[in-house]
Design a protein around this motif. Structure first.
Motif, short mmCIF file in Angstrom:
data_model
loop_
_atom_site.label_atom_id
_atom_site.label_comp_id
_atom_site.label_asym_id
_atom_site.label_seq_id
_atom_site.Cartn_x
_atom_site.Cartn_y
_atom_site.Cartn_z
N HIS A 45 54.21 11.21 4.89
CA HIS A 45 53.04 10.33 4.54
C HIS A 45 51.57 10.89 3.66
CE1 HIS A 45 54.26 7.37 7.80
NE2 HIS A 45 54.96 7.32 7.02
N LEU A 46 51.43 12.28 4.07
CA LEU A 46 50.36 12.90 3.23
C LEU A 46 50.65 13.14 2.05
CD1 LEU A 46 49.38 15.76 5.78
CD2 LEU A 46 48.11 13.51 5.35
N ILE A 47 52.02 13.38 1.71
CA ILE A 47 52.35 13.55 0.07
C ILE A 47 52.51 12.42 -0.44
CG2 ILE A 47 54.27 14.33 -1.34
CD1 ILE A 47 55.05 16.30 1.00
N ALA A 48 52.90 11.15 0.20
CA ALA A 48 52.98 9.89 -0.57
C ALA A 48 51.53 9.48 -0.90
CB ALA A 48 53.62 9.09 0.36
N GLY A 49 50.49 9.88 0.01
CA GLY A 49 49.28 9.27 -0.06
C GLY A 49 49.08 8.06 0.81
N LEU A 50 49.83 7.89 1.77
CA LEU A 50 49.89 6.82 2.70
C LEU A 50 48.60 7.26 3.99
CD1 LEU A 50 53.45 6.12 3.17
CD2 LEU A 50 51.85 4.69 1.96
N GLN A 51 48.57 8.52 3.96
CA GLN A 51 47.48 8.97 4.83
C GLN A 51 46.90 10.10 4.25
OE1 GLN A 51 50.05 10.16 8.09
NE2 GLN A 51 49.09 8.84 9.53
N LYS A 52 45.34 10.28 4.39
CA LYS A 52 44.51 11.32 3.75
C LYS A 52 44.36 12.76 4.47
CE LYS A 52 42.23 9.43 0.45
NZ LYS A 52 42.65 9.81 -0.89
N PRO A 53 44.70 13.77 3.99
CA PRO A 53 44.85 15.21 4.40
C PRO A 53 43.31 15.32 5.01
CG PRO A 53 44.99 15.65 1.91
CD PRO A 53 45.12 14.18 2.38
N LYS A 54 43.08 16.33 6.11
CA LYS A 54 41.71 16.80 6.37
C LYS A 54 41.35 17.71 5.37
CE LYS A 54 39.33 19.00 10.16
NZ LYS A 54 39.60 20.20 11.02
N ARG A 67 42.61 12.92 -3.93
CA ARG A 67 41.55 12.55 -4.42
C ARG A 67 41.37 11.38 -4.91
NH1 ARG A 67 37.62 15.98 -6.65
NH2 ARG A 67 37.94 18.20 -5.84
N LEU A 68 42.45 10.71 -4.82
CA LEU A 68 42.49 9.27 -5.43
C LEU A 68 42.33 8.43 -4.29
CD1 LEU A 68 45.92 9.11 -7.66
CD2 LEU A 68 43.73 9.49 -8.31
N SER A 69 41.78 7.21 -4.67
CA SER A 69 41.78 6.25 -3.33
C SER A 69 41.98 5.01 -3.98
CB SER A 69 40.43 6.31 -2.64
OG SER A 69 39.41 6.15 -3.63
N GLY A 70 42.17 4.01 -2.81
CA GLY A 70 42.30 2.26 -3.05
C GLY A 70 43.06 2.08 -4.07
N LYS A 71 42.68 1.32 -5.18
CA LYS A 71 43.69 0.80 -6.27
C LYS A 71 44.47 1.95 -7.05
CE LYS A 71 42.06 -3.95 -6.61
NZ LYS A 71 40.80 -4.63 -7.38
N GLN A 72 43.54 3.12 -7.09
CA GLN A 72 43.96 3.89 -8.06
C GLN A 72 45.19 4.62 -7.51
OE1 GLN A 72 40.83 6.82 -8.26
NE2 GLN A 72 40.71 6.79 -10.47
N LEU A 73 45.06 4.66 -6.27
CA LEU A 73 46.22 5.41 -5.30
C LEU A 73 47.44 4.48 -5.53
CD1 LEU A 73 47.22 7.57 -3.62
CD2 LEU A 73 45.91 6.84 -1.81
N ASP A 74 47.22 3.22 -5.05
CA ASP A 74 48.41 2.21 -5.06
C ASP A 74 49.11 2.26 -6.34
OD1 ASP A 74 47.76 1.51 -2.40
OD2 ASP A 74 46.49 -0.09 -2.96
N ALA A 75 48.19 2.20 -7.41
CA ALA A 75 49.07 2.27 -8.93
C ALA A 75 49.80 3.47 -8.99
CB ALA A 75 47.86 1.86 -9.85
N PHE A 76 49.09 4.52 -8.65
CA PHE A 76 49.63 5.82 -9.08
C PHE A 76 51.01 6.07 -8.20
CE2 PHE A 76 50.71 10.27 -8.08
CZ PHE A 76 50.64 10.77 -9.61
N ARG A 77 51.12 5.66 -6.80
CA ARG A 77 52.24 5.58 -5.77
C ARG A 77 53.27 4.89 -6.47
NH1 ARG A 77 50.46 3.12 -1.69
NH2 ARG A 77 49.40 4.94 -0.88
N GLY A 78 52.86 3.43 -6.97
CA GLY A 78 53.84 2.56 -7.53
C GLY A 78 54.76 3.01 -8.50
N ALA A 79 53.97 3.73 -9.40
CA ALA A 79 54.53 4.16 -10.84
C ALA A 79 55.28 5.63 -10.66
CB ALA A 79 53.54 4.29 -11.75
N ASN A 80 54.99 6.33 -9.65
CA ASN A 80 55.31 7.72 -9.55
C ASN A 80 56.01 8.47 -8.26
OD1 ASN A 80 53.75 8.80 -12.23
ND2 ASN A 80 52.23 7.80 -11.40
N VAL A 81 55.93 7.61 -7.51
CA VAL A 81 56.55 8.15 -6.05
C VAL A 81 57.74 6.94 -5.69
CG1 VAL A 81 56.04 8.76 -3.82
CG2 VAL A 81 54.52 9.34 -5.57
N GLY A 82 58.79 7.55 -5.42
CA GLY A 82 59.82 6.77 -4.96
C GLY A 82 60.07 7.10 -3.29
N ILE A 83 60.07 6.17 -2.25
CA ILE A 83 60.16 6.59 -0.94
C ILE A 83 61.73 5.83 -0.40
CG2 ILE A 83 59.44 6.70 1.35
CD1 ILE A 83 56.57 6.35 0.31
N VAL A 84 62.48 7.17 0.01
CA VAL A 84 63.78 6.37 0.81
C VAL A 84 63.42 6.44 2.31
CG1 VAL A 84 66.18 6.72 0.91
CG2 VAL A 84 65.12 7.33 -1.10
#
Ligand SMILES: Nc1ncnc2c1ncn2[C@@H]1O[C@H](COP(=O)(O)OP(=O)(O)OP(=O)(O)O)[C@@H](O)[C@H]1O
Length: 219
Positions: A45-54, A67-84
């Motif tokens: 979840h940390l790597i996927a940006g679903l939780q923020k590390p301390k 360092r990304l948050s909100g919409k930036q993070l959602d857009a980055f994840r959608g385009a660059n991270v695939g989760i099985v």
């Protein structure tokens, strides 16, 4: 390419984690092993940006997702991270190819029926594109969830216990398919699991372990 450094996280005093640094090159893969409750899903979840590390950095293709948050993070994840996921997440009222087209839309990518066919073909699902997810067998559903994860040609593929529910034959087949897709798309692959059967399939693995203070070690 994935690099993590000095990652830590805490839910509360009793559940604090310091994770080892990970590095996975383009076209390469890494197995992360560990017993139940050790923090594997938390790390994913940390790597996927679903939780923020301390503390710490998570670089995916040069972008620090911590360092990304909100919409930036959602857009980055959608385009660059695939989760099985362990259990596939489909929209049951849509066909398999419609689920894949929706995933492309959510990732900000153009609908590409030809690419959808190529991915389904590569995963042995070409006859199933008009099927509803519930009409697929368990093994087919697991391959379809790989299709969902790779349809946007992500820089990083994360797989959470992808083989837990599978017999030996399908277990190794799923690993081969994930690795094949990773090489083909020049992504990086991280598989997180307690399934010891996978150890023989990987040359690089990290085992998360616990002692007096929770820590992790690399082998
Ligand atoms: N939201 C939360 N709040 C508090 N503690 C949590 C929370 N989520 C998880 N934990 C705790 O953190 C620890 C690690 O959980 P995590 O799900 O990362 O482990 P895991 O290694 O993936 O386990 P499993 O293999 O059983 O899925 C567990 O002890 C869990 O109870």
């Amino acid at each position: 390419m994935l690099t993590t450094r000095s990652l830590s996280f805490e839910y509360n005093q009793a559940n604090r984690f310091e994770f080892p640094g990970l590095s996975v090159a383009v076209g390469s893969d890494l197995l992360v092993l560990g017993e139940s409750g050790i923090g594997k899903t938390t790390l994913l979840h940390l790597i996927a940006g679903l939780q923020k590390p301390k503390t710490g950095k998570i670089l995916i293709g040069g972008t620090d997702v911590a360092r990304l948050s909100g919409k930036q993070l959602d857009a980055f994840r959608g385009a660059n991270v695939g989760i099985v996921f362990q259990r596939p997440h489909f929209i049951q009222s849509l066909t398999l190819e419609e689920n894949l087209a929706l995933m492309r839309f959510l990732g900000g990518k153009e609908a590409d029926p030809h690419w959808i066919k190529v991915v389904l073909d590569g995963l042995g699902l070409i006859g199933k594109q008009k099927s509803s997810p519930r009409q697929l067998s368990q093994g087919e559903q697991q391959r379809a969830s790989i299709a969902l994860a790779v349809i946007n040609q992500p820089k990083l593929i994360l797989a959470d216990e992808p083989t837990a529910a599978l017999d030996d034959k399908n277990c190794h087949r799923v690993v081969e398919l994930l690795r094949g897709q990773t090489k083909k798309m020049q992504s990086s692959l991280v598989i997180i699991t307690h399934d010891q059967r996978l150890k023989a399939d990987f040359s690089r693995s990290v085992t998360l372990t616990k002692n007096d203070s929770l820590r992790a070690s690399t082998h």
